[in-house]
Scaffold this active site. Structure first.
Site, PDB file in Angstrom:
ATOM      1  N   ARG A 104      86.802 -21.165  80.752  1.00 42.06           N
ATOM      2  CA  ARG A 104      87.277 -20.939  82.139  1.00 42.06           C
ATOM      3  C   ARG A 104      86.137 -21.439  83.051  1.00 42.06           C
ATOM      4  O   ARG A 104      84.998 -21.230  82.925  1.00 42.06           O
ATOM      5  CB  ARG A 104      87.443 -19.360  82.557  1.00 42.06           C
ATOM      6  CG  ARG A 104      88.228 -18.935  83.552  1.00 42.06           C
ATOM      7  CD  ARG A 104      88.318 -17.572  83.834  1.00 42.06           C
ATOM      8  NE  ARG A 104      87.214 -16.794  83.887  1.00 42.06           N
ATOM      9  CZ  ARG A 104      87.186 -15.532  84.473  1.00 42.06           C
ATOM     10  NH1 ARG A 104      88.276 -14.808  84.484  1.00 42.06           N
ATOM     11  NH2 ARG A 104      86.167 -14.693  84.815  1.00 42.06           N
ATOM     12  N   THR A 108      86.250 -22.643  89.876  1.00 44.87           N
ATOM     13  CA  THR A 108      87.687 -22.666  90.102  1.00 44.87           C
ATOM     14  C   THR A 108      88.363 -21.445  89.390  1.00 44.87           C
ATOM     15  O   THR A 108      89.519 -21.414  89.734  1.00 44.87           O
ATOM     16  CB  THR A 108      88.306 -24.004  89.757  1.00 44.87           C
ATOM     17  OG1 THR A 108      88.298 -24.345  88.276  1.00 44.87           O
ATOM     18  CG2 THR A 108      87.463 -25.203  90.304  1.00 44.87           C
ATOM     19  N   ASP A 200      81.564 -10.032  79.488  1.00 45.15           N
ATOM     20  CA  ASP A 200      81.802 -11.411  78.889  1.00 45.15           C
ATOM     21  C   ASP A 200      81.858 -11.382  77.471  1.00 45.15           C
ATOM     22  O   ASP A 200      80.916 -11.185  76.918  1.00 45.15           O
ATOM     23  CB  ASP A 200      80.842 -12.364  79.316  1.00 45.15           C
ATOM     24  CG  ASP A 200      81.111 -13.818  79.062  1.00 45.15           C
ATOM     25  OD1 ASP A 200      81.352 -14.801  79.762  1.00 45.15           O
ATOM     26  OD2 ASP A 200      81.294 -14.094  77.722  1.00 45.15           O
ATOM     27  N   ASP A 203      79.935 -13.675  75.380  1.00 47.09           N
ATOM     28  CA  ASP A 203      78.125 -13.455  75.367  1.00 47.09           C
ATOM     29  C   ASP A 203      78.041 -12.291  74.592  1.00 47.09           C
ATOM     30  O   ASP A 203      77.118 -12.279  74.032  1.00 47.09           O
ATOM     31  CB  ASP A 203      78.017 -13.175  76.805  1.00 47.09           C
ATOM     32  CG  ASP A 203      77.774 -14.579  77.419  1.00 47.09           C
ATOM     33  OD1 ASP A 203      77.742 -15.617  76.860  1.00 47.09           O
ATOM     34  OD2 ASP A 203      77.903 -14.574  78.795  1.00 47.09           O
TER      35      ASP A 203
HETATM   36  C1  PRP Z   1      86.829 -15.656  78.206  1.00 44.28           C
HETATM   37  C2  PRP Z   1      87.767 -15.171  77.344  1.00 44.28           C
HETATM   38  C3  PRP Z   1      89.063 -15.755  77.599  1.00 44.28           C
HETATM   39  C4  PRP Z   1      88.859 -16.052  78.951  1.00 44.28           C
HETATM   40  C5  PRP Z   1      89.886 -15.054  80.063  1.00 44.28           C
HETATM   41  O1  PRP Z   1      86.363 -16.941  77.736  1.00 44.28           O
HETATM   42  O2  PRP Z   1      87.444 -15.198  76.018  1.00 44.28           O
HETATM   43  O3  PRP Z   1      89.237 -17.046  76.913  1.00 44.28           O
HETATM   44  O4  PRP Z   1      87.531 -15.814  79.599  1.00 44.28           O
HETATM   45  O5  PRP Z   1      89.963 -15.391  81.391  1.00 44.28           O
HETATM   46  P1  PRP Z   1      91.169 -15.887  81.915  1.00 44.28           P
HETATM   47  O6  PRP Z   1      92.416 -14.930  81.365  1.00 44.28           O
HETATM   48  O7  PRP Z   1      90.808 -15.726  83.430  1.00 44.28           O
HETATM   49  O8  PRP Z   1      91.665 -17.395  81.855  1.00 44.28           O
HETATM   50  P2  PRP Z   1      85.244 -17.642  78.448  1.00 44.28           P
HETATM   51  O9  PRP Z   1      86.025 -18.709  79.615  1.00 44.28           O
HETATM   52  O10 PRP Z   1      84.287 -16.905  79.176  1.00 44.28           O
HETATM   53  O11 PRP Z   1      84.988 -18.773  77.720  1.00 44.28           O
HETATM   54  P3  PRP Z   1      83.959 -18.563  76.252  1.00 44.28           P
HETATM   55  O12 PRP Z   1      84.740 -17.757  75.385  1.00 44.28           O
HETATM   56  O13 PRP Z   1      83.729 -19.984  75.565  1.00 44.28           O
HETATM   57  O14 PRP Z   1      82.633 -18.049  76.639  1.00 44.28           O
HETATM   58  N1  URA Z   2      86.323 -13.281  80.347  1.00 39.51           N
HETATM   59  C1  URA Z   2      85.669 -12.234  79.946  1.00 39.51           C
HETATM   60  O1  URA Z   2      85.057 -12.432  78.870  1.00 39.51           O
HETATM   61  N2  URA Z   2      85.520 -11.225  80.396  1.00 39.51           N
HETATM   62  C2  URA Z   2      86.348 -10.957  81.504  1.00 39.51           C
HETATM   63  O2  URA Z   2      86.253  -9.692  82.171  1.00 39.51           O
HETATM   64  C3  URA Z   2      87.045 -11.843  82.115  1.00 39.51           C
HETATM   65  C4  URA Z   2      86.961 -13.028  81.486  1.00 39.51           C
END
Ligand code: PRP
Ligand code: URA
Length: 209
Positions: A104, A108, A200, A203
């Site tokens: 994400r 944006t 997150d 993380d």
């Molecule tokens: C997190 C999570 C989802 C997304 C959810 O991933 O694991 O994939 O955010 O958010 P949304 O419903 O608003 O799209 P992130 O984008 O942080 O990526 P990552 O797992 O690579 O850290």
């Molecule tokens: N992605 C995450 O990992 N946590 C949230 O709360 C939203 C998006």
């Protein structure tokens, strides 16, 4: 309209509470995400069809049910979906595993796709899309679109924690995709993080940040 199935078994609720806690470290967080995923797999597979086969017990012959030739594909959304794969494989060991990379954009909030590798016969498989968090629904909707463009016809979405906003977005974008959840939270905050959520997920799983 797709169904939203909330899996509120006490064991799931208990483990979700622990992963929400900010004092839970990565090792325990990973173990619990795996355990919750196994418990969820039990319900996600509930509608798998059975067929009777003949076996012989030490006492007599009998017809007894087995799962009838189901081909399953697990598809984690990178990164955090990876944490759910092994728990699901514990119950569905013959499943093939595809990967979709979507993150994400922090500015944006739109999903950015960067990787996709799926089983060749994706159109013949019942796909289980995995991501712990369903926030705005952008990442899950993008992943569902990628799967459909690759020929997928049967998709279930499995997340641990969802915001109502994300559920609505996925239901609108993909009315044929049922959503399995362990918890539905209150809302998104101004950064589109789930409240109360768990922070997150990537993380916390991998110890980054
Ligand atoms: C997190 C999570 C989802 C997304 C959810 O991933 O694991 O994939 O955010 O958010 P949304 O419903 O608003 O799209 P992130 O984008 O942080 O990526 P990552 O797992 O690579 O850290
Ligand atoms: N992605 C995450 O990992 N946590 C949230 O709360 C939203 C998006």
């Amino acid at each position: 309209m797709s169904r939203v199935i909330l899996l509120d078994h006490p064991l799931i609720k208990h483990k979700i509470t622990i992963i929400r806690d900010k004092n839970t470290g990565s090792k325990e967080f990973r173990e619990l995400v795996k355990e919750i995923s196994t418990l969820m797999a039990y319900e996600v597979t509930r509608d798998f069809p059975l067929e009777n086969i003949e076996i012989e017990t030490p006492i007599t012959k009998m017809m007894s049910p087995v799962i009838s030739g189901k081909k399953v594909g697990l598809v984690p959304i990178l990164r955090a979906g990876l944490g759910m794969v092994d728990g699901m494989l514990d119950l569905i060991p013959a499943a093939k595993v595809g990967h979709i990379g979507v993150y994400r954009d922090p500015e944006t909030l739109k999903p950015v796709e960067y990787y996709c590798k799926l089983p060749q016969d994706v159109s013949e498989r019942d796909l289980i899309l995995l991501d712990p968090m369903l926030a705005t629904g952008g990442s899950a909707s993008a992943a569902i679109e990628i799967l459909k463009n690759s020929g997928a016809t049967s998709i279930k979405l499995v997340c641990l924690i969802a915001a109502p906003e994300g559920i609505e977005v996925v239901q609108k974008a993909a009315p044929d995709v049922d959503i399995y959840l362990a918890a539905i939270d209150e809302r998104l905050n101004e950064h589109a993080y789930i409240v109360p959520g768990l922070g997150d997920a990537g993380d916390r799983l991998f110890g980054t940040k």
